[in-house]
Design an enzyme around this catalytic site. Structure first.
Site, PDB file in Angstrom:
ATOM      1  N   ASP A 137     -28.689 -19.719  14.675  1.00 20.67           N
ATOM      2  CA  ASP A 137     -28.968 -19.175  16.002  1.00 20.67           C
ATOM      3  C   ASP A 137     -28.581 -20.122  17.132  1.00 20.67           C
ATOM      4  O   ASP A 137     -28.747 -19.784  18.310  1.00 20.67           O
ATOM      5  CB  ASP A 137     -30.442 -18.771  16.133  1.00 20.67           C
ATOM      6  CG  ASP A 137     -31.398 -19.918  15.833  1.00 20.67           C
ATOM      7  OD1 ASP A 137     -30.916 -21.059  15.643  1.00 20.67           O
ATOM      8  OD2 ASP A 137     -32.615 -19.684  15.769  1.00 20.67           O
ATOM      9  N   ASP A 138     -28.062 -21.301  16.797  1.00 24.84           N
ATOM     10  CA  ASP A 138     -27.508 -22.180  17.831  1.00 24.84           C
ATOM     11  C   ASP A 138     -25.983 -22.181  17.810  1.00 24.84           C
ATOM     12  O   ASP A 138     -25.352 -23.102  18.329  1.00 24.84           O
ATOM     13  CB  ASP A 138     -28.040 -23.607  17.693  1.00 24.84           C
ATOM     14  CG  ASP A 138     -27.710 -24.229  16.338  1.00 24.84           C
ATOM     15  OD1 ASP A 138     -27.144 -23.521  15.473  1.00 24.84           O
ATOM     16  OD2 ASP A 138     -28.027 -25.424  16.137  1.00 24.84           O
ATOM     17  N   ARG A 167     -32.877 -18.966  22.042  1.00 22.64           N
ATOM     18  CA  ARG A 167     -31.571 -18.877  21.388  1.00 22.64           C
ATOM     19  C   ARG A 167     -31.138 -17.430  21.159  1.00 22.64           C
ATOM     20  O   ARG A 167     -29.980 -17.070  21.410  1.00 22.64           O
ATOM     21  CB  ARG A 167     -31.602 -19.624  20.058  1.00 22.64           C
ATOM     22  CG  ARG A 167     -31.852 -21.113  20.184  1.00 22.64           C
ATOM     23  CD  ARG A 167     -31.846 -21.773  18.824  1.00 22.64           C
ATOM     24  NE  ARG A 167     -32.045 -23.225  18.915  1.00 22.64           N
ATOM     25  CZ  ARG A 167     -32.042 -24.039  17.872  1.00 22.64           C
ATOM     26  NH1 ARG A 167     -31.842 -23.556  16.649  1.00 22.64           N
ATOM     27  NH2 ARG A 167     -32.239 -25.339  18.037  1.00 22.64           N
ATOM     28  N   HIS A 185     -23.274 -28.686  15.646  1.00 19.39           N
ATOM     29  CA  HIS A 185     -23.755 -29.679  16.609  1.00 19.39           C
ATOM     30  C   HIS A 185     -23.722 -31.095  16.026  1.00 19.39           C
ATOM     31  O   HIS A 185     -24.025 -32.052  16.737  1.00 19.39           O
ATOM     32  CB  HIS A 185     -25.182 -29.340  17.045  1.00 19.39           C
ATOM     33  CG  HIS A 185     -26.180 -29.390  15.917  1.00 19.39           C
ATOM     34  ND1 HIS A 185     -26.547 -28.266  15.212  1.00 19.39           N
ATOM     35  CD2 HIS A 185     -26.862 -30.418  15.365  1.00 19.39           C
ATOM     36  CE1 HIS A 185     -27.424 -28.598  14.287  1.00 19.39           C
ATOM     37  NE2 HIS A 185     -27.642 -29.903  14.352  1.00 19.39           N
ATOM     38  N   ASP A 218     -27.656 -24.469   2.765  1.00 16.03           N
ATOM     39  CA  ASP A 218     -26.197 -24.587   2.783  1.00 16.03           C
ATOM     40  C   ASP A 218     -25.693 -25.473   1.643  1.00 16.03           C
ATOM     41  O   ASP A 218     -24.632 -25.219   1.063  1.00 16.03           O
ATOM     42  CB  ASP A 218     -25.703 -25.099   4.134  1.00 16.03           C
ATOM     43  CG  ASP A 218     -26.417 -26.349   4.605  1.00 16.03           C
ATOM     44  OD1 ASP A 218     -27.317 -26.836   3.902  1.00 16.03           O
ATOM     45  OD2 ASP A 218     -26.064 -26.852   5.702  1.00 16.03           O
TER      46      ASP A 218
END
Length: 454
Positions: free
Chosen positions: A273-274, A200, A389, A365
């Protein structure tokens, strides 16, 4: 008698001249009056019939705007024309134009609406307001698809490019609002871990990181000399535990927050990191908000506010307290203003963020949303342009890619949840990040010539 007649003649002459002067003035006033009457009949006065002076002024500046566009798109003999190897991006809030340099696409306008209603009043103001992203290059290794450029992790030295981003220029007004947010006002933090450095992280460094090299920092859990060198010492070892569990996640988020507090930046934007981050669009988004006010910008991953129960500390007989709040999912990214971060500091800095996460027993989060929405009473401002995602990427239409801030990817049920975009083959680029990047910025050296020529 002769003297008397002479005097009378002088009086008559003066009276006659005065009369002629009055007649001339009357004729002039009548002419002015008729002119005003005719003007009123044609254009109208007052109320809804009064012409907008700002629109009239903008119409007068249209030729200046068109002249500037002609110069920057290839007008001959202009000092404003960029170098032959520079690529130009001219955009507006809902429409972007890419003009890759060289080949047979140079100088072609791909969208006639690119300098539309939101174009600036004058060429001079546009030039001052445009952002520049200089993309340098060095390194070695294979690029996606097996080609062999002189660089793997950066762009080739002869592929240096300058992006002129006019997207964030305000609409035509009598007194144009100067831009309040620049790229250098941002601190972009990317949360990663050792196991994703070679996959990534490498993909990020080859793509969108090149547009914000000085503003982007990577927060990981180990030392990595190789990527420390590639990022010019922008790798931060948080010394947090490796793994994707609550305490490790909150530990890294707390380190990101404290790092921002120690900076002089106006905005903190966190991404995973995605994520693929459309950096110019992010800057334009933040320009609509003031860093001196409390702003929590992001997108939730649930359809209704989260409900949690807090253990009561007042009495053993008191039932647990239900708390309801929104939170921006870290998988899509979120941004926090400097003003809000300063309010958070007494209750979240110096390791206190981890303590809050331990109290509510939720990940980073959710803890951030709890702290901001529940404790500080600052509501989440939902931004649809952030994407994680957890939503179907295929529903994001390619013609809107320039309007999005972040993208993501994931493998679910043996299928990839990725954006639908032409570019590299699926075997070379299953996550579609390289293809997405080349769709947005086709002049990069990693991009195939077929994409550059489109």
């Amino acid at each position: 008698m002769r003297c008397f007649r002479k005097k009378m003649s002088l009086v008559y002459t003066a009276t006659y001249r005065y009369k002629r002067a009055l007649q001339t003035m009357a004729a002039g006033l009548f002419l002015i009056y008729m002119t005003l009457v005719l003007y009123q009949n044609v254009y109208g006065y007052g109320g809804q019939d009064q012409p907008d002076p700002e629109l009239a002024e903008s119409a007068g500046n249209l030729q200046d705007i068109q002249s500037f566009g002609a110069l920057i798109l290839g007008g001959a003999g202009s000092a404003l024309r960029p170098a032959a190897d520079a690529s130009v991006v001219i955009s507006k809030r809902d429409n972007s134009v890419l003009l890759p340099a060289g080949d047979d696409s140079s100088g072609k306008v791909l969208d006639s609406n690119s300098v539309g209603a939101e174009a600036v009043k004058s060429a001079k103001w546009v030039k001052q307001a445009a952002h520049r992203f200089v993309v340098p290059a060095s390194g070695s290794g294979p690029r996606p698809g097996g080609a062999t450029p002189s660089d793997a992790r950066y762009l080739a030295p002869d592929d240096q490019r300058t992006l002129y981003d006019v997207h964030r220029v305000p609409a035509v007004t009598g007194t144009p609002k100067p831009p309040t947010t620049e790229l250098d006002d941002l601190l972009i933090s990317v949360k990663t871990t050792k196991g994703y450095h070679d996959t990534r992280l490498e993909m990020i460094i080859k793509t969108w990181y090149q547009l914000a090299k000085e503003q982007t920092w990577f927060f990981t859990d180990t030392d990595d000399a190789h990527y420390q060198k590639l990022t010019n010492n922008h790798m931060v070892n948080t010394n947090c535990s490796q793994g994707h569990f609550r305490k490790a996640l909150c530990c890294k988020m707390g380190k990101e927050f404290e790092f921002f507090l120690d900076s002089a930046k106006k905005w903190w934007c966190h991404f995973d990191d995605d994520n693929y981050v459309n950096v110019p669009r992010l800057v334009r988004l933040l320009d609509d908000y003031s860093p001196t006010q409390d702003w929590y910008l992001g997108k939730p991953s649930i359809s209704s506010p989260l409900e949690i129960f807090l253990d009561s500390t007042k009495s053993s007989t008191e039932v647990n307290k239900k708390v309801t709040f929104w939170f921006a999912t870290g998988g899509a990214g979120f941004c926090i203003s400097r003003a809000l971060a300063l309010k958070m500091m007494p209750i979240a800095a110096s390791g206190k963020f981890v303590a809050i996460g331990d109290k509510i027993r939720f990940p980073d989060d959710v803890t951030m949303g709890f702290l901001i929405e529940h404790i500080l009473k600052v509501p989440l401002t939902m931004i649809d342009a952030f994407h994680s995602h957890l939503e179907p990427m295929e529903f994001i239409r390619p013609e809107t890619f320039h309007d999005q801030v972040s993208f993501s990817y994931a493998r679910m049920r043996n299928e990839w949840n990725v954006v639908k975009v032409d570019g590299f083959d699926l075997k070379t680029d299953p996550k579609r990040i390289y293809s997405l990047h080349c769709h947005l910025y086709p002049f990069f050296s990693i991009c195939p010539k077929s994409i550059k020529r489109r």
